[in-house]
Design an enzyme around this catalytic site. Structure first.
Site, PDB file in Angstrom:
ATOM      1  N   SER A 109       0.800  -1.231   0.000  1.00  0.00           N
ATOM      2  CA  SER A 109       0.000   0.000   0.000  1.00  0.00           C
ATOM      3  C   SER A 109       0.830   1.277   0.000  1.00  0.00           C
ATOM      4  O   SER A 109       0.293   2.357  -0.242  1.00  0.00           O
ATOM      5  CB  SER A 109      -0.917   0.032   1.215  1.00  0.00           C
ATOM      6  OG  SER A 109      -2.043  -0.766   0.959  1.00  0.00           O
ATOM      7  N   LYS A 120       0.508   3.475  -2.910  1.00  0.00           N
ATOM      8  CA  LYS A 120      -0.720   4.221  -3.229  1.00  0.00           C
ATOM      9  C   LYS A 120      -0.520   5.739  -3.329  1.00  0.00           C
ATOM     10  O   LYS A 120      -0.953   6.350  -4.303  1.00  0.00           O
ATOM     11  CB  LYS A 120      -1.815   3.889  -2.212  1.00  0.00           C
ATOM     12  CG  LYS A 120      -2.316   2.447  -2.323  1.00  0.00           C
ATOM     13  CD  LYS A 120      -3.218   2.101  -1.146  1.00  0.00           C
ATOM     14  CE  LYS A 120      -3.715   0.655  -1.216  1.00  0.00           C
ATOM     15  NZ  LYS A 120      -4.454   0.289   0.014  1.00  0.00           N
ATOM     16  N   TYR A 165      -2.756  -2.839 -10.498  1.00  0.00           N
ATOM     17  CA  TYR A 165      -2.684  -2.530  -9.071  1.00  0.00           C
ATOM     18  C   TYR A 165      -1.922  -3.617  -8.311  1.00  0.00           C
ATOM     19  O   TYR A 165      -1.072  -3.327  -7.477  1.00  0.00           O
ATOM     20  CB  TYR A 165      -4.106  -2.342  -8.522  1.00  0.00           C
ATOM     21  CG  TYR A 165      -4.164  -2.305  -7.013  1.00  0.00           C
ATOM     22  CD1 TYR A 165      -3.787  -1.163  -6.308  1.00  0.00           C
ATOM     23  CD2 TYR A 165      -4.583  -3.429  -6.285  1.00  0.00           C
ATOM     24  CE1 TYR A 165      -3.824  -1.140  -4.922  1.00  0.00           C
ATOM     25  CE2 TYR A 165      -4.631  -3.419  -4.903  1.00  0.00           C
ATOM     26  CZ  TYR A 165      -4.239  -2.276  -4.223  1.00  0.00           C
ATOM     27  OH  TYR A 165      -4.272  -2.250  -2.848  1.00  0.00           O
ATOM     28  N   TYR A 216      -4.575   4.060   7.572  1.00  0.00           N
ATOM     29  CA  TYR A 216      -5.905   3.433   7.660  1.00  0.00           C
ATOM     30  C   TYR A 216      -6.672   3.991   8.844  1.00  0.00           C
ATOM     31  O   TYR A 216      -6.600   5.183   9.135  1.00  0.00           O
ATOM     32  CB  TYR A 216      -5.793   1.908   7.732  1.00  0.00           C
ATOM     33  CG  TYR A 216      -4.901   1.368   6.668  1.00  0.00           C
ATOM     34  CD1 TYR A 216      -5.252   1.511   5.323  1.00  0.00           C
ATOM     35  CD2 TYR A 216      -3.695   0.757   6.977  1.00  0.00           C
ATOM     36  CE1 TYR A 216      -4.423   1.044   4.330  1.00  0.00           C
ATOM     37  CE2 TYR A 216      -2.870   0.281   5.986  1.00  0.00           C
ATOM     38  CZ  TYR A 216      -3.245   0.430   4.677  1.00  0.00           C
ATOM     39  OH  TYR A 216      -2.426  -0.025   3.703  1.00  0.00           O
ATOM     40  N   VAL A 231       1.115  -3.811   3.896  1.00  0.00           N
ATOM     41  CA  VAL A 231       0.941  -5.076   4.627  1.00  0.00           C
ATOM     42  C   VAL A 231       2.189  -5.962   4.657  1.00  0.00           C
ATOM     43  O   VAL A 231       2.250  -6.906   5.439  1.00  0.00           O
ATOM     44  CB  VAL A 231      -0.222  -5.957   4.091  1.00  0.00           C
ATOM     45  CG1 VAL A 231      -1.555  -5.429   4.527  1.00  0.00           C
ATOM     46  CG2 VAL A 231      -0.129  -6.140   2.609  1.00  0.00           C
TER      47      VAL A 231
HETATM   48  N1  GLN Z   1      -1.875  -5.393  -2.142  1.00  0.00           N
HETATM   49  C1  GLN Z   1      -2.487  -5.204  -0.855  1.00  0.00           C
HETATM   50  C2  GLN Z   1      -3.994  -5.341  -0.956  1.00  0.00           C
HETATM   51  O1  GLN Z   1      -4.583  -4.768  -1.796  1.00  0.00           O
HETATM   52  C3  GLN Z   1      -2.095  -3.897  -0.288  1.00  0.00           C
HETATM   53  C4  GLN Z   1      -2.776  -3.611   1.030  1.00  0.00           C
HETATM   54  C5  GLN Z   1      -1.892  -2.980   2.026  1.00  0.00           C
HETATM   55  O2  GLN Z   1      -0.688  -2.912   1.923  1.00  0.00           O
HETATM   56  N2  GLN Z   1      -2.499  -2.555   3.105  1.00  0.00           N
HETATM   57  O3  GLN Z   1      -4.605  -6.015  -0.177  1.00  0.00           O
END
Ligand code: GLN
Length: 618
Positions: free
Chosen positions: A69, A72, A194, A246, A264
């Site tokens: 993430s 992003k 993505y 988040y 994550v």
């Molecule tokens: N690729 C992961 C997902 O879409 C990224 C989520 C994350 O890093 N929080 O679930």
């Protein structure tokens, strides 16, 4: 990339910080992407990159992991660069959702994702990246990350395939976005891009540099390459600040006070705008999906180093380096004593403010105030940019507005030492547009040159005898206290010469046989190679003498002396001076004394300049 010195207290602090939290084993490694479950939970790296490109690293700082993430906000920045903020804001909001990162949440009315940091918003954002094909889309994303990190970037194929096999929830989100026309083409391809962007392989050091590039207004501090348009940096940092962690975003900004983003795989990237990028990696995640160790590390770093954004270091006053008038510190022109007297009395109408560091609203406002407080009926205000490191748009406009207000009051305003600030000069020109003051503002390169010209204007205004006109020999500094008889004897020894403008009258390195009295015009003294590449360090006007140091100590000439306009000089030969010692010892002593007084006057000026400088340092 430079590595930190082992004696560095910063490095030691980071070492101790890692050691302290190496025993902290809260949280679980993410398993919903099967490949991520393989990560060694003990891995732990910390990196700090400064905005001048220095990187501190400790622990597993070169361990590869997937960006997830953390990609992003960067892809959001690319979408902003591609389309501008207005269009992107119509597709994806900027409100924190309070939901988990993978929540299937869209705005009740518009159907738009609430922000680009939750998966729905991120997938919608990836869909905005301009490309003719899916390959080109991910290619552009990889190139963008390479600009931020300063190295080629690659995708971790295993993690990508693993997520692609299991990412049904994200595919569902993609179709939902297609349903609401947030995505307009094939959602499968966009979700695939993505997945690939999330599987880009990075290290802690990369994260720190990504952060430092954002901290550095979008310029990679190591390579100097631009990674994102400057105007979009604040947009990216804003969404990181409000939504980057988040549903822990509020707690994070409260405690840590820096825009940040987690992934994550266990990475966390934090940015202190203008100062630092921080990258931390450790795979165990807490309930919100943020690396548990990284959270501890960032909280402690923020507290220990006082990095909280809303507790910024106080700096405005430091932008004024020196402020003085020409009465306190005159130009390097050696003038006739009567002119010196006038300038001591009226020189306070010529103001100089030397600025420094970074000029923005809060650092320029005290400059504006100081100028207005100090100047009564100014003849001239000189703003010196020599020690200014950066200037933003509002600072340029404030200083130009100040200059306009002062010139309406009849003051001359000059911006000096602006050669390093090309961008500022252009901004000034476009801000003033056809108001026509630009040339006058930048007329003088150096502050000394500007003070010198302003002094000339002041002297003319005071009706002091014209600056370069002739004087009687009895008014010269070398003839002070001489009788009429002595003056005519002295006059008979002088050899008169005329010099065309630009002529080199004395050359550095040559043997000295005389000293020169300036009888018409002005001469400039140049060090290091004459008028084109050298440095003009002093100048002399009518009634003063030049070359008296070598005249006395027999050393070679130490500088070039060049005629500025038409000049006439009268040479007094060393040989004649030596003969006077025998024939007219009284006259010899008087002349010697006058030369000594001339040197003492120059030394006094140097002392005075030093005291102005050191008073300002107190
Ligand atoms: N690729 C992961 C997902 O879409 C990224 C989520 C994350 O890093 N929080 O679930």
């Amino acid at each position: 990339m430079a590595t930190a010195h082992t004696l560095s207290p910063i490095q030691s602090f980071l070492d101790a910080l890692r050691a302290k939290y190496a025993d902290y084993r809260e949280g679980e490694v993410a398993t919903y992407i099967p490949e991520l479950a393989k990560a060694d939970p003990e891995l732990f790296g910390i990196c700090i990159a400064t905005t001048d490109g220095y990187v501190y690293e400790v622990g597993d700082s070169r361990q590869n992991f997937t960006i997830q993430s953390i990609s992003k906000p960067f892809v959001y920045g690319l979408a902003l660069d591609d389309h501008g903020a207005e269009l992107i804001l119509r597709k994806v909001g900027v409100e924190p959702s309070g939901d988990a990162f993978n929540a299937i949440s869209l705005h009740k009315v518009t159907g738009c994702p609430l922000n680009p940091m939750i998966n729905a918003g991120a997938i919608a954002t990836t869909g905005q990246i301009v490309a003719d094909s899916p390959e080109q889309r991910i290619g552009r994303i990889l190139e963008m990350f390479a600009r931020y990190s300063g190295r080629p970037m690659a995708i971790d194929q295993d993690v990508y395939e693993s997520e692609s096999r299991t990412g049904h929830r994200n595919r569902a989100i993609g179709h939902l976005l297609r349903n609401f026309d947030v995505l307009v083409d094939d959602p499968t391809a966009t979700v695939d891009a993505y997945f690939r962007q999330c599987a880009i392989s990075v290290t802690c050091a990369d994260l720190a540099l990504l952060g430092a590039t954002l901290a550095n207004q979008g310029l990679n501090p190591v390579t100097g390459q631009r990674a994102i348009k400057e105007q979009h940096v604040e947009n990216v940092l804003s969404v990181m600040a409000s939504c980057g962690m988040y549903d822990f975003s509020g707690g994070w900004i409260y405690n840590v006070g820096m825009p940040a983003k987690s992934g994550v795989a266990g990475g966390v990237l934090a940015v202190l705008p203008g100062q630092l990028g921080i990258g931390v990696y450790s795979p165990r995640l807490d309930a919100q999906g943020n690396s548990a160790r990284a959270l501890k590390v960032c909280e402690e770093l923020s507290r220990a180093w006082e990095l909280h954004q809303f507790n910024p270091p106080y700096c405005p006053q430091t932008s004024r380096r020196l402020a003085y008038t020409a009465a306190e510190r005159s130009s390097s022109r050696t003038r006739h004593s009567s002119h010196r007297g006038f300038l001591r009395e009226h020189g306070q109408r010529i103001h100089v403010v030397e600025m420094q560091s970074n000029l923005a609203f809060s650092t320029t406002e005290p400059i504006v105030r100081a100028v207005l407080e100090r100047v009564g009926r100014p003849l001239a205000v000189i703003l010196d940019f020599h020690h200014v490191s950066a200037i933003n748009g509002v600072a340029v406009r404030m200083l130009v507005d100040l200059a306009e207000a002062l010139s309406r009051r009849g003051a001359m305003v000059h911006f000096t030492h602006t050669h390093r600030h090309e961008v500022m000069r252009n901004q000034v020109a476009s801000y003033l547009a056809d108001r026509g003051e630009v040339e006058a503002l930048f007329r003088y390169h150096s502050t000394d040159g500007a003070i010198e010209r302003c002094e000339d204007v002041l002297l003319e205004e005071l009706n002091a005898s014209a600056v370069s006109s002739q004087r009687n020999l009895d008014e010269y500094e070398i003839t002070a206290a001489l009788t009429e008889e002595e003056i005519s004897l002295f006059a008979s020894l002088l050899k008169h010469r005329s010099h065309a403008s630009g002529e080199k009258i004395i050359s550095s390195g040559e043997e000295a046989t005389n000293l020169l009295l300036i009888t018409k015009g002005v001469v400039g003294v140049w060090l290091g190679g004459g008028a084109s590449e050298g440095n003009r360090v002093a100048s002399f006007s009518v009634g003063t003498m030049v070359g008296e140091m070598a005249f006395l100590d027999g050393a070679r000439r130490s500088a070039d002396v060049i005629a500025e306009g038409e000049v006439e000089t009268a040479a007094f030969e060393i040989a004649d001076f030596v003969r006077l010692q025998q024939s007219h010892p009284g006259l010899h002593t008087k002349i010697l004394r006058n030369i000594a007084v001339s040197l003492a006057t120059k030394l006094r000026k140097v002392n005075q300049d030093v005291s102005v400088l050191s008073a300002a340092r107190d």
